[in-house]
Design a protein around this motif. Structure first.
Motif, PDB file in Angstrom:
ATOM      1  N   GLY A  23      -6.595  -2.083   3.957  1.00  0.00           N
ATOM      2  CA  GLY A  23      -7.106  -3.616   3.742  1.00  0.00           C
ATOM      3  C   GLY A  23      -5.466  -4.547   3.225  1.00  0.00           C
ATOM      4  O   GLY A  23      -4.624  -3.828   4.059  1.00  0.00           O
ATOM      5  N   ASP A  24      -5.877  -5.315   1.977  1.00  0.00           N
ATOM      6  CA  ASP A  24      -5.469  -6.047   1.700  1.00  0.00           C
ATOM      7  C   ASP A  24      -3.490  -4.994   0.868  1.00  0.00           C
ATOM      8  O   ASP A  24      -2.892  -4.987   1.059  1.00  0.00           O
ATOM      9  N   ALA A  25      -4.093  -3.900   0.485  1.00  0.00           N
ATOM     10  CA  ALA A  25      -3.099  -2.649  -0.183  1.00  0.00           C
ATOM     11  C   ALA A  25      -2.472  -2.344   0.969  1.00  0.00           C
ATOM     12  O   ALA A  25      -0.634  -2.014   1.102  1.00  0.00           O
ATOM     13  N   LEU A  26      -2.876  -1.663   1.818  1.00  0.00           N
ATOM     14  CA  LEU A  26      -2.242  -1.643   3.514  1.00  0.00           C
ATOM     15  C   LEU A  26      -1.079  -2.947   3.677  1.00  0.00           C
ATOM     16  O   LEU A  26      -0.011  -1.897   3.789  1.00  0.00           O
ATOM     17  N   ALA A  27      -1.506  -3.659   3.872  1.00  0.00           N
ATOM     18  CA  ALA A  27      -1.239  -4.832   4.525  1.00  0.00           C
ATOM     19  C   ALA A  27       0.079  -4.917   3.962  1.00  0.00           C
ATOM     20  O   ALA A  27       1.360  -4.929   4.145  1.00  0.00           O
ATOM     21  N   ARG A  28      -0.092  -5.158   2.511  1.00  0.00           N
ATOM     22  CA  ARG A  28       1.511  -5.121   1.551  1.00  0.00           C
ATOM     23  C   ARG A  28       2.059  -3.844   1.714  1.00  0.00           C
ATOM     24  O   ARG A  28       3.868  -4.622   1.601  1.00  0.00           O
ATOM     25  N   LEU A  29       2.126  -3.169   1.610  1.00  0.00           N
ATOM     26  CA  LEU A  29       2.955  -1.999   1.910  1.00  0.00           C
ATOM     27  C   LEU A  29       3.354  -2.798   2.978  1.00  0.00           C
ATOM     28  O   LEU A  29       4.976  -2.333   3.028  1.00  0.00           O
ATOM     29  N   HIS A  81      11.509   0.218  -4.773  1.00  0.00           N
ATOM     30  CA  HIS A  81      10.448  -0.258  -5.706  1.00  0.00           C
ATOM     31  C   HIS A  81      11.295  -0.735  -6.157  1.00  0.00           C
ATOM     32  O   HIS A  81      10.871  -2.124  -7.199  1.00  0.00           O
ATOM     33  N   GLY A  82      13.078  -0.717  -6.886  1.00  0.00           N
ATOM     34  CA  GLY A  82      13.502  -1.960  -7.557  1.00  0.00           C
ATOM     35  C   GLY A  82      14.489  -2.164  -6.449  1.00  0.00           C
ATOM     36  O   GLY A  82      15.493  -3.598  -6.864  1.00  0.00           O
ATOM     37  N   TYR A  83      13.809  -2.324  -5.372  1.00  0.00           N
ATOM     38  CA  TYR A  83      14.831  -3.021  -3.773  1.00  0.00           C
ATOM     39  C   TYR A  83      13.744  -4.304  -3.307  1.00  0.00           C
ATOM     40  O   TYR A  83      13.700  -5.939  -3.188  1.00  0.00           O
ATOM     41  N   VAL A  84      12.450  -3.547  -3.495  1.00  0.00           N
ATOM     42  CA  VAL A  84      11.400  -4.465  -3.397  1.00  0.00           C
ATOM     43  C   VAL A  84      10.611  -4.550  -3.853  1.00  0.00           C
ATOM     44  O   VAL A  84       9.039  -3.224  -4.285  1.00  0.00           O
ATOM     45  N   PRO A  85      10.643  -5.420  -5.401  1.00  0.00           N
ATOM     46  CA  PRO A  85       9.336  -5.084  -6.333  1.00  0.00           C
ATOM     47  C   PRO A  85       7.787  -4.494  -6.265  1.00  0.00           C
ATOM     48  O   PRO A  85       6.561  -4.502  -6.418  1.00  0.00           O
ATOM     49  N   GLU A  86       7.666  -5.187  -4.735  1.00  0.00           N
ATOM     50  CA  GLU A  86       6.308  -4.807  -4.190  1.00  0.00           C
ATOM     51  C   GLU A  86       5.787  -3.872  -4.328  1.00  0.00           C
ATOM     52  O   GLU A  86       4.187  -4.050  -4.389  1.00  0.00           O
ATOM     53  N   PHE A  87       6.242  -2.712  -3.962  1.00  0.00           N
ATOM     54  CA  PHE A  87       5.920  -1.420  -3.600  1.00  0.00           C
ATOM     55  C   PHE A  87       5.126  -1.789  -5.294  1.00  0.00           C
ATOM     56  O   PHE A  87       4.571  -0.261  -5.673  1.00  0.00           O
ATOM     57  N   ASP A  88       5.901  -1.827  -6.007  1.00  0.00           N
ATOM     58  CA  ASP A  88       5.262  -1.819  -7.730  1.00  0.00           C
ATOM     59  C   ASP A  88       4.605  -1.964  -8.037  1.00  0.00           C
ATOM     60  O   ASP A  88       3.699  -1.053  -7.901  1.00  0.00           O
ATOM     61  N   ALA A  89       4.839  -3.303  -7.830  1.00  0.00           N
ATOM     62  CA  ALA A  89       2.785  -3.650  -7.226  1.00  0.00           C
ATOM     63  C   ALA A  89       1.906  -3.345  -7.232  1.00  0.00           C
ATOM     64  O   ALA A  89       1.283  -3.665  -7.870  1.00  0.00           O
ATOM     65  N   VAL A  90       2.192  -2.526  -5.606  1.00  0.00           N
ATOM     66  CA  VAL A  90       0.889  -2.171  -4.514  1.00  0.00           C
ATOM     67  C   VAL A  90       0.707  -1.189  -6.028  1.00  0.00           C
ATOM     68  O   VAL A  90      -0.489  -0.694  -5.621  1.00  0.00           O
ATOM     69  N   GLN A  91       1.575   0.143  -5.628  1.00  0.00           N
ATOM     70  CA  GLN A  91       0.996   0.864  -6.732  1.00  0.00           C
ATOM     71  C   GLN A  91       0.481   1.051  -8.174  1.00  0.00           C
ATOM     72  O   GLN A  91      -0.670   1.351  -7.954  1.00  0.00           O
ATOM     73  N   GLU A 155       1.497   4.268   9.127  1.00  0.00           N
ATOM     74  CA  GLU A 155       0.819   5.069  10.228  1.00  0.00           C
ATOM     75  C   GLU A 155       0.457   6.060  10.804  1.00  0.00           C
ATOM     76  O   GLU A 155       0.816   6.937   9.809  1.00  0.00           O
ATOM     77  N   PRO A 156      -0.576   6.626  12.043  1.00  0.00           N
ATOM     78  CA  PRO A 156      -0.168   8.207  11.908  1.00  0.00           C
ATOM     79  C   PRO A 156       0.107   8.864  11.624  1.00  0.00           C
ATOM     80  O   PRO A 156       1.220   8.777  12.417  1.00  0.00           O
ATOM     81  N   ALA A 157       0.164   9.601  11.040  1.00  0.00           N
ATOM     82  CA  ALA A 157       1.050  11.361  10.253  1.00  0.00           C
ATOM     83  C   ALA A 157       0.335  11.961  10.820  1.00  0.00           C
ATOM     84  O   ALA A 157      -1.082  12.996  10.622  1.00  0.00           O
ATOM     85  N   THR A 158       1.247  12.786  12.074  1.00  0.00           N
ATOM     86  CA  THR A 158       0.335  13.735  13.029  1.00  0.00           C
ATOM     87  C   THR A 158       1.413  15.047  12.774  1.00  0.00           C
ATOM     88  O   THR A 158       2.325  15.276  13.024  1.00  0.00           O
ATOM     89  N   GLY A 218      -2.887   4.742   5.558  1.00  0.00           N
ATOM     90  CA  GLY A 218      -3.589   4.137   4.268  1.00  0.00           C
ATOM     91  C   GLY A 218      -3.865   5.047   3.409  1.00  0.00           C
ATOM     92  O   GLY A 218      -4.465   5.326   2.463  1.00  0.00           O
ATOM     93  N   SER A 219      -4.280   6.304   3.929  1.00  0.00           N
ATOM     94  CA  SER A 219      -4.574   8.435   4.022  1.00  0.00           C
ATOM     95  C   SER A 219      -3.436   8.381   3.019  1.00  0.00           C
ATOM     96  O   SER A 219      -2.393   8.273   3.314  1.00  0.00           O
ATOM     97  N   ALA A 220      -3.737   9.178   2.900  1.00  0.00           N
ATOM     98  CA  ALA A 220      -2.720  10.384   1.006  1.00  0.00           C
ATOM     99  C   ALA A 220      -2.565  11.822   0.741  1.00  0.00           C
ATOM    100  O   ALA A 220      -4.318  11.905   1.046  1.00  0.00           O
ATOM    101  N   VAL A 221      -2.377  12.082   0.298  1.00  0.00           N
ATOM    102  CA  VAL A 221      -1.990  13.073   0.097  1.00  0.00           C
ATOM    103  C   VAL A 221      -1.005  12.931  -1.103  1.00  0.00           C
ATOM    104  O   VAL A 221       0.571  12.754  -1.741  1.00  0.00           O
TER     105      VAL A 221
END
Length: 265
Positions: A23-29, A81-91, A155-158, A218-221
């Protein structure tokens, strides 16, 4: 549902985290990646924090050998996250340090780095077998600390476009010897032939078969800094593979063997 059962990390060295950022978290990233790409759109020369892709040779080798890369086509970016602080905000909003990381090792982690990992279609280059702890910065004592990384697919990682592959249980072997060339420093002359640091075939464990970890957006390892992993090239025509990762410093996990200093690259 987020699968953070610690035994997966302890026994295999990695664990899937389905639907971690939706949802919103994926869109923000994704928007944050777009801003990072805008910052580097006109970049024609790789730098310490930005590796540009180069057809046929790959971004890492191109930088070491002084080969001209593709303008603005990122292969990877460091300290995002130093160049685009939004990464830090999302995590932070996802509670990664206090959630999955803490459940795995028993205590919250401390964010120490973040990366963009891009594999453009046709030319996205491979990453050889390696352990992240081999590249820990100075002052990071592997006797006392470990790292856990959360790698989120945008994006899909295959297997076709270069998803991560792991050697289960390899994190229990300690830090293995890495061979190859260190990063070329600013002002150093290009290297005619450069070999990306990796664990050579003769040092790879034979007891386990590689496990590919395809992921939906949106899924992770989440994986231990000592587990061996790699990714194949992206040979598809139209399937980019884009991901971000967050790296957390943790007390050396109870399952990890001390790493001998001589094994460091």
């Amino acid at each position: 549902m987020v699968d953070t059962e610690p035994r997966g990390i302890r026994e295999s060295g990695f664990v899937r985290l389905p639907a971690l950022a939706t949802g919103d978290a994926l869109a923000r990233l994704r928007r944050a990646v777009g801003r990072l790409e805008e910052l580097t759109r006109d970049r024609a020369v790789p730098a310490e924090d930005f590796i540009l892709e180069a057809p046929g040779i790959g971004g890492w080798a191109a930088r070491q050998q002084g080969v001209e890369p593709l303008t603005g086509v990122l292969r990877s970016a460091n300290r995002i996250h130093g160049y685009v602080p939004e990464f830090d905000a999302v995590q932070c909003s996802l509670g990664l340090a206090d959630g999955p990381v803490a459940r795995a090792v028993g205590t919250p982690g401390t964010l120490v780095n973040s990366f963009l990992w891009a594999k453009p279609p046709v030319m996205g280059s491979a990453k050889p077998w390696h352990q992240d702890m081999a590249f820990a910065p100075p002052g990071f004592d592997p006797q006392d600390h470990g790292i856990l990384t959360i790698w989120i697919a945008l994006e899909p990682a295959t297997p076709r476009n270069g998803c991560l592959e792991f050697l289960p249980g390899s994190h229990l072997l300690g830090l293995l010897p890495h061979t190859g060339d260190a990063e070329r420093l600013p002002g150093e002359p290009p290297r005619e032939r450069a070999v990306e640091p990796h664990v050579a075939d003769e040092h790879l464990p034979r007891a386990a078969e590689p496990v590919a970890v395809p992921l939906e957006p949106g899924s992770a390892v989440m994986f231990d800094g000592l587990v061996l992993h790699r990714s194949a090239p992206n040979t598809t025509a139209t399937e980019p593979r884009t991901a971000v990762s967050f790296v957390y410093k943790v007390p050396r996990p109870s399952w990890a063997r001390p790493a001998p200093a001589a094994a460091r690259l």
